[in-house]
Write an enzyme that holds these catalytic residues in place. Sequence first.
Site, PDB file in Angstrom:
ATOM      1  CB  CYS A 111      -0.883   0.005   1.138  1.00 31.67           C
ATOM      2  SG  CYS A 111      -1.964  -1.482   1.310  1.00 31.67           S
ATOM      3  CG  HIS A 249      -3.051   3.393   3.130  1.00 32.65           C
ATOM      4  ND1 HIS A 249      -3.544   3.175   1.913  1.00 32.65           N
ATOM      5  CD2 HIS A 249      -3.140   2.209   3.563  1.00 32.65           C
ATOM      6  CE1 HIS A 249      -3.743   1.963   1.682  1.00 32.65           C
ATOM      7  NE2 HIS A 249      -3.400   1.394   2.638  1.00 32.65           N
ATOM      8  CG  ASN A 279      -6.684  -0.776   1.684  1.00 31.98           C
ATOM      9  OD1 ASN A 279      -5.875  -0.107   0.741  1.00 31.98           O
ATOM     10  ND2 ASN A 279      -5.971  -1.418   2.327  1.00 31.98           N
TER      11      ASN A 279
HETATM   12  N1  ACO Z   1     -18.540  -9.554   8.480  1.00 25.89           N
HETATM   13  C1  ACO Z   1     -19.004 -10.090   9.414  1.00 25.89           C
HETATM   14  N2  ACO Z   1     -18.355 -10.585  10.396  1.00 25.89           N
HETATM   15  C2  ACO Z   1     -17.004 -10.550  10.294  1.00 25.89           C
HETATM   16  C3  ACO Z   1     -16.461  -9.997   9.000  1.00 25.89           C
HETATM   17  C4  ACO Z   1     -17.130  -9.576   8.046  1.00 25.89           C
HETATM   18  N3  ACO Z   1     -16.677  -9.197   6.844  1.00 25.89           N
HETATM   19  N4  ACO Z   1     -15.018 -10.363   9.211  1.00 25.89           N
HETATM   20  C5  ACO Z   1     -14.798 -10.834  10.230  1.00 25.89           C
HETATM   21  N5  ACO Z   1     -15.838 -11.026  11.092  1.00 25.89           N
HETATM   22  C6  ACO Z   1     -16.210 -11.418  12.346  1.00 25.89           C
HETATM   23  C7  ACO Z   1     -14.964 -12.179  12.865  1.00 25.89           C
HETATM   24  O1  ACO Z   1     -15.111 -13.615  12.359  1.00 25.89           O
HETATM   25  C8  ACO Z   1     -15.076 -12.080  14.387  1.00 25.89           C
HETATM   26  O2  ACO Z   1     -16.079 -12.904  14.811  1.00 25.89           O
HETATM   27  P1  ACO Z   1     -16.118 -13.641  16.047  1.00 25.89           P
HETATM   28  O3  ACO Z   1     -16.181 -12.750  17.071  1.00 25.89           O
HETATM   29  O4  ACO Z   1     -17.218 -14.533  16.261  1.00 25.89           O
HETATM   30  O5  ACO Z   1     -14.728 -14.541  16.056  1.00 25.89           O
HETATM   31  C9  ACO Z   1     -15.757 -10.578  14.592  1.00 25.89           C
HETATM   32  O6  ACO Z   1     -16.114 -10.264  13.147  1.00 25.89           O
HETATM   33  C10 ACO Z   1     -14.733  -9.570  15.009  1.00 25.89           C
HETATM   34  O7  ACO Z   1     -13.468  -9.743  14.130  1.00 25.89           O
HETATM   35  P2  ACO Z   1     -12.251  -8.853  14.260  1.00 25.89           P
HETATM   36  O8  ACO Z   1     -11.164  -9.577  13.451  1.00 25.89           O
HETATM   37  O9  ACO Z   1     -12.034  -8.946  15.912  1.00 25.89           O
HETATM   38  O10 ACO Z   1     -12.786  -7.409  14.052  1.00 25.89           O
HETATM   39  P3  ACO Z   1     -11.990  -6.226  14.092  1.00 25.89           P
HETATM   40  O11 ACO Z   1     -12.665  -5.266  14.802  1.00 25.89           O
HETATM   41  O12 ACO Z   1     -10.593  -6.120  14.397  1.00 25.89           O
HETATM   42  O13 ACO Z   1     -12.022  -5.655  12.508  1.00 25.89           O
HETATM   43  C11 ACO Z   1     -10.789  -5.466  10.507  1.00 25.89           C
HETATM   44  C12 ACO Z   1     -11.385  -6.473  11.588  1.00 25.89           C
HETATM   45  C13 ACO Z   1     -11.739  -4.574   9.928  1.00 25.89           C
HETATM   46  C14 ACO Z   1     -10.076  -6.382   9.335  1.00 25.89           C
HETATM   47  C15 ACO Z   1      -9.745  -4.824  11.332  1.00 25.89           C
HETATM   48  O14 ACO Z   1      -8.898  -5.667  12.331  1.00 25.89           O
HETATM   49  C16 ACO Z   1      -8.731  -3.876  10.310  1.00 25.89           C
HETATM   50  O15 ACO Z   1      -9.186  -3.140   9.651  1.00 25.89           O
HETATM   51  N6  ACO Z   1      -7.282  -4.208  10.438  1.00 25.89           N
HETATM   52  C17 ACO Z   1      -6.639  -3.687   9.500  1.00 25.89           C
HETATM   53  C18 ACO Z   1      -6.724  -4.160   8.099  1.00 25.89           C
HETATM   54  C19 ACO Z   1      -5.836  -3.608   7.166  1.00 25.89           C
HETATM   55  O16 ACO Z   1      -5.469  -2.653   7.326  1.00 25.89           O
HETATM   56  N7  ACO Z   1      -5.820  -4.309   6.082  1.00 25.89           N
HETATM   57  C20 ACO Z   1      -4.989  -3.649   4.947  1.00 25.89           C
HETATM   58  C21 ACO Z   1      -3.403  -3.698   5.423  1.00 25.89           C
HETATM   59  S1  ACO Z   1      -2.264  -3.628   4.262  1.00 25.89           S
HETATM   60  C22 ACO Z   1      -2.525  -3.005   3.064  1.00 25.89           C
HETATM   61  O17 ACO Z   1      -3.062  -1.730   3.165  1.00 25.89           O
HETATM   62  C23 ACO Z   1      -2.253  -3.564   1.805  1.00 25.89           C
END
Ligand code: ACO
Length: 366
Positions: A111, A249, A279
């Site tokens: 990214c 970003h 993203n």
């Molecule tokens: N829809 C519904 N539920 C979901 C989804 C979805 N799309 N995805 C995950 N869940 C569920 C999980 O299974 C979990 O369920 P559980 O509690 O029963 O186990 C629950 O939602 C919570 O999941 P978490 O991973 O704890 O959710 P969090 O609040 O951390 O959000 C997220 C997840 C959005 C991915 C966040 O951690 C994030 O944005 N992280 C950074 C991601 C990122 O930046 N990616 C790109 C990086 S690199 C680049 O830019 C190339």
Amino acid sequence: MTYAAITGWGKCLPPAILTNHDLASMLDTTDEWVVSRTGIRERRISHVGLEELGYVAAARALAAAGLPGSSIELIVFGTCSHDDQVPNMASGIQRRIGAQPAAAYDINTACTSFLYGLSTATALIRTGVVRNALVIGAELISPFMDWSDRDVAVLFGDGAAAVVLEKSDEPQGVLAQKLGCYGESREILRVQGMGGLYANRGVLYGVTRWQFEGQEIFKRAVQGMSSACDDALAQLNLKADDIDLVVPHQANLRIIEAVAKRTHVPMDKVYVTIQDYGNMSSATVPVALCDALEAGRVLPGSLLMMPSFGGGLSFCAHVVRWGARTKPIQVSSVDLPPNDRTALEIIRECLARKQRASAEAATPAW
Ligand code: ACO
């Protein structure tokens, strides 16, 4: 002293829109979950290849700078979703804009690729190697997405944008920057199936599995972006108050808010586009920059801060002084070929192709 002013800018967003509701029709997810956890409402899905997206963005940036493609001396193409590794993406743009024999190379830091490209192009201008450069951030993530994995499928989109840099005696363009990488955390984001590790091992190129620790990426992203902002500001003896607009970003609205809080920048000075595009990896910052210019949020002489993070885990922040002009000199007539498919239709074709290919391939190495 020599500087590298940004004199042209242009974006290219493919027209097909994939909403959270569309995704909820094929995955166990909801609009409410995606909006509340990420800020994303929709993203674009491309009906053309990466070179086409990058070329349209480049043609628009050249028109905005009022420069013919033939005058460009350096092309830097930031991406992690190449059409081909060999030949590289930048040489395709060189041919399309008629910039022979300009230097042309790709950069991949995921990214952060556009901003790392901005750094190297700025350095080559400031040291007199070239007089101008075209820097592109473009991604076609959709063919590499695992559309069965709700953890990642809701987060990404396709898009492209480009800027033109020109040698200047005025203190414009990148004035300070901090680049870094948390290599020890590189395993928390890995796209299996996109590299030589998988070649000739029964894995088809593009049939991917995403190894993705969202919460750990979140923490490292906030840490890397905010420390890089502090560092870049300190290099200029500036405070957060001196920044007119942050163009970050956009991977998650909550990451952006956490970085703003840590760097003491109010959210009304942060330009947010994540709701519209998700993203787009390396395209995110330059697309947001183009949108901010169109919205009148970048003024003559504005001081901008652009923090980013990406796979690796790379991170960076750039402090950029804008010049006197915030309007394009010309508007390009170059556009994408027409599209007659919905985003869901494009994805379903992609899924069907992968299922057919996977069925024919041997058991994957993982
Ligand atoms: N829809 C519904 N539920 C979901 C989804 C979805 N799309 N995805 C995950 N869940 C569920 C999980 O299974 C979990 O369920 P559980 O509690 O029963 O186990 C629950 O939602 C919570 O999941 P978490 O991973 O704890 O959710 P969090 O609040 O951390 O959000 C997220 C997840 C959005 C991915 C966040 O951690 C994030 O944005 N992280 C950074 C991601 C990122 O930046 N990616 C790109 C990086 S690199 C680049 O830019 C190339």
